[in-house]
Scaffold this motif. Sequence first.
Motif, PDB file in Angstrom:
ATOM      1  N   ALA A 233       0.832  -1.205   0.000  1.00  0.00           N
ATOM      2  CA  ALA A 233       0.000   0.000   0.000  1.00  0.00           C
ATOM      3  C   ALA A 233       0.865   1.253   0.000  1.00  0.00           C
ATOM      4  N   ARG A 234       1.920   1.258   0.799  1.00  0.00           N
ATOM      5  CA  ARG A 234       2.827   2.416   0.831  1.00  0.00           C
ATOM      6  C   ARG A 234       3.500   2.611  -0.525  1.00  0.00           C
ATOM      7  N   LEU A 235       3.953   1.507  -1.114  1.00  0.00           N
ATOM      8  CA  LEU A 235       4.567   1.590  -2.435  1.00  0.00           C
ATOM      9  C   LEU A 235       3.577   2.128  -3.455  1.00  0.00           C
ATOM     10  N   THR A 236       2.351   1.631  -3.423  1.00  0.00           N
ATOM     11  CA  THR A 236       1.339   2.052  -4.388  1.00  0.00           C
ATOM     12  C   THR A 236       1.025   3.535  -4.238  1.00  0.00           C
ATOM     13  N   ALA A 237       0.955   4.006  -3.008  1.00  0.00           N
ATOM     14  CA  ALA A 237       0.731   5.440  -2.780  1.00  0.00           C
ATOM     15  C   ALA A 237       1.867   6.263  -3.384  1.00  0.00           C
ATOM     16  N   ALA A 238       3.091   5.760  -3.265  1.00  0.00           N
ATOM     17  CA  ALA A 238       4.247   6.467  -3.820  1.00  0.00           C
ATOM     18  C   ALA A 238       4.248   6.432  -5.347  1.00  0.00           C
ATOM     19  N   LEU A 239       3.678   5.384  -5.940  1.00  0.00           N
ATOM     20  CA  LEU A 239       3.532   5.342  -7.395  1.00  0.00           C
ATOM     21  C   LEU A 239       2.498   6.367  -7.854  1.00  0.00           C
ATOM     22  N   LEU A 240       1.425   6.495  -7.085  1.00  0.00           N
ATOM     23  CA  LEU A 240       0.385   7.460  -7.450  1.00  0.00           C
ATOM     24  C   LEU A 240       0.872   8.901  -7.351  1.00  0.00           C
ATOM     25  N   ASP A 241       1.641   9.205  -6.305  1.00  0.00           N
ATOM     26  CA  ASP A 241       2.073  10.604  -6.135  1.00  0.00           C
ATOM     27  C   ASP A 241       3.439  10.897  -6.744  1.00  0.00           C
ATOM     28  N   GLY A 242       4.069   9.872  -7.328  1.00  0.00           N
ATOM     29  CA  GLY A 242       5.329  10.074  -8.035  1.00  0.00           C
ATOM     30  C   GLY A 242       6.555  10.122  -7.158  1.00  0.00           C
ATOM     31  N   SER A 243       6.434   9.778  -5.876  1.00  0.00           N
ATOM     32  CA  SER A 243       7.581   9.868  -4.976  1.00  0.00           C
ATOM     33  C   SER A 243       8.442   8.610  -4.965  1.00  0.00           C
ATOM     34  N   ALA A 244       7.993   7.524  -5.572  1.00  0.00           N
ATOM     35  CA  ALA A 244       8.806   6.312  -5.668  1.00  0.00           C
ATOM     36  C   ALA A 244       9.882   6.503  -6.731  1.00  0.00           C
ATOM     37  N   ALA A 245      11.017   5.868  -6.536  1.00  0.00           N
ATOM     38  CA  ALA A 245      12.096   5.931  -7.525  1.00  0.00           C
ATOM     39  C   ALA A 245      11.613   5.379  -8.860  1.00  0.00           C
ATOM     40  N   GLY A 246      11.955   6.079  -9.945  1.00  0.00           N
ATOM     41  CA  GLY A 246      11.686   5.554 -11.284  1.00  0.00           C
ATOM     42  C   GLY A 246      10.241   5.476 -11.681  1.00  0.00           C
ATOM     43  N   THR A 247       9.390   6.343 -11.130  1.00  0.00           N
ATOM     44  CA  THR A 247       7.955   6.247 -11.405  1.00  0.00           C
ATOM     45  C   THR A 247       7.617   6.405 -12.886  1.00  0.00           C
ATOM     46  N   ALA A 248       8.482   7.036 -13.654  1.00  0.00           N
ATOM     47  CA  ALA A 248       8.238   7.166 -15.090  1.00  0.00           C
ATOM     48  C   ALA A 248       8.185   5.816 -15.790  1.00  0.00           C
ATOM     49  N   ALA A 249       8.578   4.751 -15.095  1.00  0.00           N
ATOM     50  CA  ALA A 249       8.438   3.402 -15.656  1.00  0.00           C
ATOM     51  C   ALA A 249       6.989   3.081 -15.976  1.00  0.00           C
ATOM     52  N   LEU A 250       6.055   3.754 -15.314  1.00  0.00           N
ATOM     53  CA  LEU A 250       4.632   3.516 -15.552  1.00  0.00           C
ATOM     54  C   LEU A 250       4.169   4.072 -16.892  1.00  0.00           C
ATOM     55  N   ASP A 251       4.893   5.031 -17.427  1.00  0.00           N
ATOM     56  CA  ASP A 251       4.471   5.700 -18.659  1.00  0.00           C
ATOM     57  C   ASP A 251       4.696   4.792 -19.868  1.00  0.00           C
ATOM     58  N   PRO A 252       3.665   4.508 -20.655  1.00  0.00           N
ATOM     59  CA  PRO A 252       3.845   3.637 -21.820  1.00  0.00           C
ATOM     60  C   PRO A 252       4.738   4.274 -22.877  1.00  0.00           C
ATOM     61  N   VAL A 253       5.631   3.471 -23.437  1.00  0.00           N
ATOM     62  CA  VAL A 253       6.569   3.968 -24.443  1.00  0.00           C
ATOM     63  C   VAL A 253       6.536   3.161 -25.729  1.00  0.00           C
ATOM     64  N   ALA A 254       5.828   2.035 -25.731  1.00  0.00           N
ATOM     65  CA  ALA A 254       5.812   1.167 -26.917  1.00  0.00           C
ATOM     66  C   ALA A 254       4.525   0.363 -26.949  1.00  0.00           C
ATOM     67  N   ASN A 255       4.155  -0.092 -28.140  1.00  0.00           N
ATOM     68  CA  ASN A 255       3.044  -1.022 -28.266  1.00  0.00           C
ATOM     69  C   ASN A 255       3.473  -2.388 -27.752  1.00  0.00           C
ATOM     70  N   PHE A 256       2.529  -3.114 -27.175  1.00  0.00           N
ATOM     71  CA  PHE A 256       2.835  -4.457 -26.698  1.00  0.00           C
ATOM     72  C   PHE A 256       2.062  -5.477 -27.526  1.00  0.00           C
ATOM     73  N   THR A 257       0.792  -5.627 -27.259  1.00  0.00           N
ATOM     74  CA  THR A 257      -0.049  -6.482 -28.086  1.00  0.00           C
ATOM     75  C   THR A 257      -1.391  -5.797 -28.282  1.00  0.00           C
ATOM     76  N   GLY A 258      -1.886  -5.790 -29.507  1.00  0.00           N
ATOM     77  CA  GLY A 258      -3.166  -5.150 -29.784  1.00  0.00           C
ATOM     78  C   GLY A 258      -3.158  -3.699 -29.354  1.00  0.00           C
ATOM     79  N   ALA A 259      -4.158  -3.324 -28.555  1.00  0.00           N
ATOM     80  CA  ALA A 259      -4.255  -1.948 -28.069  1.00  0.00           C
ATOM     81  C   ALA A 259      -3.493  -1.748 -26.763  1.00  0.00           C
ATOM     82  N   VAL A 260      -2.794  -2.767 -26.322  1.00  0.00           N
ATOM     83  CA  VAL A 260      -2.064  -2.706 -25.058  1.00  0.00           C
ATOM     84  C   VAL A 260      -0.719  -2.023 -25.273  1.00  0.00           C
ATOM     85  N   ARG A 261      -0.360  -1.138 -24.347  1.00  0.00           N
ATOM     86  CA  ARG A 261       0.926  -0.427 -24.388  1.00  0.00           C
ATOM     87  C   ARG A 261       1.763  -0.846 -23.181  1.00  0.00           C
ATOM     88  N   ILE A 262       3.055  -0.569 -23.252  1.00  0.00           N
ATOM     89  CA  ILE A 262       3.945  -0.983 -22.175  1.00  0.00           C
ATOM     90  C   ILE A 262       4.964   0.104 -21.893  1.00  0.00           C
TER      91      ILE A 262
END
Length: 329
Positions: A233-262
């Motif tokens: 839960a603490r980690l997830t809160a930090a992902l939501l507010d951007g305070s976790a290290a490397g949170t930009a990992a959540l941002d999609p940068v490529a197509n994966f399969t179909g309409a799914v991005r990664i």
Amino acid sequence: MTGLHGDEELAAEVRGLLGDRHPTAAVAALSPYGQRIAAIGAGLDADFELGSVSKGITGLLYVDALERGEITPSTTLGELLPLGDTPAAGVTLAAISTHRSGLPRLPASAAPVRRTVALWRQGTNPYGETLDELIAQARGVRLTSPRARYSNLGFELLGHAIAAATGLSYQELVRRRIAEPLDLGEFYVPSTAQELRPGAVAGRSRTGRVRQPWTGEAIGPAGGIRSSIRDVARLTAALLDGSAAGTAALDPVANFTGAVRIGAAWISLDHKGRSITWHNGATGGFSTWLGLDRAAGTAVALLSATSASVDRHGFSLLAQLANRGAIVG
């Protein structure tokens, strides 16, 4: 109610949703209205195997290392790990981070079919290699075309390569850059069963048979992290507010399969008109799901000590949370 811990209303709702198939489970629900956590059949400090949600953590560490200038997207495995002039040595870290490395899901030399049969019959841990054994396996793999192809081997190598770039072990890297900054005292990477915390939950198959914990030095970056729901839960809160290290990992940068991005391991897709960023996990005795509706500021983490999937339940809970602002009330 007996066997329920934390927010009992949330625990009761999740128990009703999961049914008897998941007697030991935990959930965290986060929204702009606050954070709620609950557990069924275990305390809030009991730790679960996160399975491939660990890949999401490795994605965070990858982006964090990029931001620190310790690696670049074009850094290859061979620059950081002793792979010689083998095909795997030329694979870039960026390609692995989006599952486009050409590496197989598992190396053939690991005898995955034999290990899977042993898991089904005896509940044994199909992973347990040391880093040296992982490197030996990777030296013998053949690459396929660099298309979207999920690879456990790739993320094992990615995590250990990032660790090598920092001069740390993967276990220590997780501790220093994820666990300690976010005060996650129950978030760790055991290399052996002897390293499990006293609060470690035993996982079970879909039919209720006890499974060995999935521990091993090699598997850590792809599926070896354990955590309590409180720390997730603490980690997830930090992902939501951007305070976790490397949170930009959540941002999609490529197509994966179909309409799914990664992004860096993290999957993004449209679910009931909402953009959801998520990753799941499955081991011999556990199933996990962590999803975020970043636009709504909501997230759900669901951990079960049973191998039956909780993906459907996680998406359902997150949809309710985004639509109503809270799972109940």
